[in-house]
Scaffold this motif. Sequence first.
Motif, PDB file in Angstrom:
ATOM      1  N   MET A   1     -13.143   9.022 -22.181  1.00  0.00           N
ATOM      2  CA  MET A   1     -12.464   7.844 -21.614  1.00  0.00           C
ATOM      3  C   MET A   1     -13.118   6.458 -22.185  1.00  0.00           C
ATOM      4  N   ASP A   2     -12.269   5.177 -22.141  1.00  0.00           N
ATOM      5  CA  ASP A   2     -12.703   4.215 -22.431  1.00  0.00           C
ATOM      6  C   ASP A   2     -13.543   3.515 -21.417  1.00  0.00           C
ATOM      7  N   ARG A   3     -14.971   3.049 -22.030  1.00  0.00           N
ATOM      8  CA  ARG A   3     -15.716   2.674 -20.909  1.00  0.00           C
ATOM      9  C   ARG A   3     -15.347   1.240 -20.302  1.00  0.00           C
ATOM     10  N   THR A   4     -14.204   0.780 -20.779  1.00  0.00           N
ATOM     11  CA  THR A   4     -13.875  -0.533 -19.921  1.00  0.00           C
ATOM     12  C   THR A   4     -12.648  -0.330 -18.802  1.00  0.00           C
ATOM     13  N   PHE A   5     -11.989   0.987 -18.768  1.00  0.00           N
ATOM     14  CA  PHE A   5     -11.057   1.332 -17.993  1.00  0.00           C
ATOM     15  C   PHE A   5     -11.426   1.492 -16.682  1.00  0.00           C
ATOM     16  N   ASP A   6     -10.658   0.675 -15.771  1.00  0.00           N
ATOM     17  CA  ASP A   6     -11.274   0.663 -14.405  1.00  0.00           C
ATOM     18  C   ASP A   6      -9.803   1.665 -13.698  1.00  0.00           C
ATOM     19  N   PRO A   7     -10.091   2.922 -13.637  1.00  0.00           N
ATOM     20  CA  PRO A   7      -8.832   3.645 -12.664  1.00  0.00           C
ATOM     21  C   PRO A   7      -8.549   3.513 -11.419  1.00  0.00           C
ATOM     22  N   ARG A   8      -9.548   2.504 -10.876  1.00  0.00           N
ATOM     23  CA  ARG A   8      -9.261   2.366  -9.362  1.00  0.00           C
ATOM     24  C   ARG A   8      -7.822   1.778  -9.047  1.00  0.00           C
ATOM     25  N   PRO A   9      -7.444   0.685  -9.666  1.00  0.00           N
ATOM     26  CA  PRO A   9      -6.028   0.292  -9.347  1.00  0.00           C
ATOM     27  C   PRO A   9      -4.860   1.524  -9.638  1.00  0.00           C
ATOM     28  N   VAL A  10      -5.161   1.988 -10.512  1.00  0.00           N
ATOM     29  CA  VAL A  10      -4.061   3.035 -11.105  1.00  0.00           C
ATOM     30  C   VAL A  10      -4.010   4.045  -9.864  1.00  0.00           C
ATOM     31  N   LEU A  11      -5.257   4.652  -9.556  1.00  0.00           N
ATOM     32  CA  LEU A  11      -5.199   5.716  -8.530  1.00  0.00           C
ATOM     33  C   LEU A  11      -4.739   5.146  -7.380  1.00  0.00           C
ATOM     34  N   LEU A  12      -5.114   3.748  -6.847  1.00  0.00           N
ATOM     35  CA  LEU A  12      -4.437   3.449  -5.663  1.00  0.00           C
ATOM     36  C   LEU A  12      -3.048   3.224  -5.802  1.00  0.00           C
ATOM     37  N   SER A  13      -2.578   2.820  -7.003  1.00  0.00           N
ATOM     38  CA  SER A  13      -1.023   2.694  -6.871  1.00  0.00           C
ATOM     39  C   SER A  13      -0.288   4.237  -6.827  1.00  0.00           C
ATOM     40  N   ALA A  14      -1.117   5.371  -7.549  1.00  0.00           N
ATOM     41  CA  ALA A  14      -0.463   6.641  -7.238  1.00  0.00           C
ATOM     42  C   ALA A  14      -0.423   6.902  -6.000  1.00  0.00           C
ATOM     43  N   LEU A  15      -1.497   6.490  -5.163  1.00  0.00           N
ATOM     44  CA  LEU A  15      -1.596   6.998  -3.761  1.00  0.00           C
ATOM     45  C   LEU A  15      -0.534   6.201  -2.941  1.00  0.00           C
ATOM     46  N   ASP A  16      -0.384   4.832  -3.376  1.00  0.00           N
ATOM     47  CA  ASP A  16       0.759   4.227  -2.580  1.00  0.00           C
ATOM     48  C   ASP A  16       2.115   4.852  -2.807  1.00  0.00           C
ATOM     49  N   GLN A  17       2.494   5.444  -4.248  1.00  0.00           N
ATOM     50  CA  GLN A  17       3.574   6.168  -4.492  1.00  0.00           C
ATOM     51  C   GLN A  17       3.590   7.338  -3.593  1.00  0.00           C
ATOM     52  N   LEU A  18       2.591   8.173  -3.505  1.00  0.00           N
ATOM     53  CA  LEU A  18       2.669   9.613  -2.827  1.00  0.00           C
ATOM     54  C   LEU A  18       2.732   9.191  -1.374  1.00  0.00           C
ATOM     55  N   GLU A  19       2.227   8.230  -0.747  1.00  0.00           N
ATOM     56  CA  GLU A  19       2.305   7.770   0.631  1.00  0.00           C
ATOM     57  C   GLU A  19       3.754   7.459   0.982  1.00  0.00           C
ATOM     58  N   LYS A  20       4.480   7.052   0.179  1.00  0.00           N
ATOM     59  CA  LYS A  20       5.878   6.447   0.395  1.00  0.00           C
ATOM     60  C   LYS A  20       6.727   7.930   0.479  1.00  0.00           C
ATOM     61  N   LEU A  21       6.263   8.678  -0.759  1.00  0.00           N
ATOM     62  CA  LEU A  21       7.215   9.786  -1.003  1.00  0.00           C
ATOM     63  C   LEU A  21       7.033  10.659   0.378  1.00  0.00           C
ATOM     64  N   ALA A  22       5.705  10.835   0.596  1.00  0.00           N
ATOM     65  CA  ALA A  22       5.459  11.815   1.897  1.00  0.00           C
ATOM     66  C   ALA A  22       5.952  11.301   3.212  1.00  0.00           C
ATOM     67  N   ALA A  23       6.262  10.009   3.323  1.00  0.00           N
ATOM     68  CA  ALA A  23       6.732   9.482   4.548  1.00  0.00           C
ATOM     69  C   ALA A  23       8.076   9.770   4.667  1.00  0.00           C
ATOM     70  N   ARG A  24       8.699  10.200   3.590  1.00  0.00           N
ATOM     71  CA  ARG A  24      10.243  10.532   3.798  1.00  0.00           C
ATOM     72  C   ARG A  24      10.359  11.883   3.780  1.00  0.00           C
ATOM     73  N   LEU A  25       9.505  12.644   3.895  1.00  0.00           N
ATOM     74  CA  LEU A  25       9.196  14.331   4.300  1.00  0.00           C
ATOM     75  C   LEU A  25      10.206  14.714   5.376  1.00  0.00           C
ATOM     76  N   ASP A  26      11.309  15.801   5.203  1.00  0.00           N
ATOM     77  CA  ASP A  26      11.924  16.288   6.214  1.00  0.00           C
ATOM     78  C   ASP A  26      10.956  17.626   6.587  1.00  0.00           C
ATOM     79  N   PRO A  27      10.412  17.675   7.746  1.00  0.00           N
ATOM     80  CA  PRO A  27       9.360  18.763   7.937  1.00  0.00           C
ATOM     81  C   PRO A  27      10.098  20.058   7.804  1.00  0.00           C
ATOM     82  N   ALA A  28      11.453  20.182   7.746  1.00  0.00           N
ATOM     83  CA  ALA A  28      11.973  21.318   7.555  1.00  0.00           C
ATOM     84  C   ALA A  28      11.531  22.177   6.065  1.00  0.00           C
ATOM     85  N   ARG A  29      11.132  21.143   5.225  1.00  0.00           N
ATOM     86  CA  ARG A  29      11.053  21.414   3.623  1.00  0.00           C
ATOM     87  C   ARG A  29       9.716  22.208   3.710  1.00  0.00           C
TER      88      ARG A  29
END
Length: 192
Positions: A1-29
Amino acid sequence: MDRTFDPRPVLLSALDQLEKLAARLDPARLDRPTPCTEYDLRALLGHTLGAVHRIAYVGEGGRGMDLPAAAGAIEDADWGGAFGRSRDRLAAAWADAAKLDREVEVPWGRVPGRVALGGYVMEVVTHTWDIAQVIDPEGELDEELGHMALGIAQKVLPAAPRGGELPFGDVQPVPADADVHTRLAGWLGRKV
């Protein structure tokens, strides 16, 4: 992996996306199967949430194997909130950029923090696709996150051989016009 790559913003964006998706969850599923065949939706949400807490714990100075990649009991209607809280913990744990170059211990060995976080980008983005197939299969996921995760997966996971200690099935064929998330799922062994 590139020694200058900072994965933190990418991981936080991924978690933002997952949080929004999970918030729309129908518990019946929650008991429905997912493309990650060892987990139904509830178990996969718990596994993914546990993985986020694990990498946050690593950023706090812990060993990755000290925590299971599983969450305790989460109220059916609180999965979005649970992911939001895990995102906040992760952001605080990894706020110091010096941690990116420190050796940390994660389930696949001792690696620099940036490599560990990159692995969790791949995990969160992939499991978000798995989860979306149950919650909102027609919804759109962030293509840039998909490209980042696929790039990481192709760098760190060989196409073959798979199995044994490597917890991924054989690369699966995908349609030539498949979107990036489907290509990522196929690379990680999901039958699409």
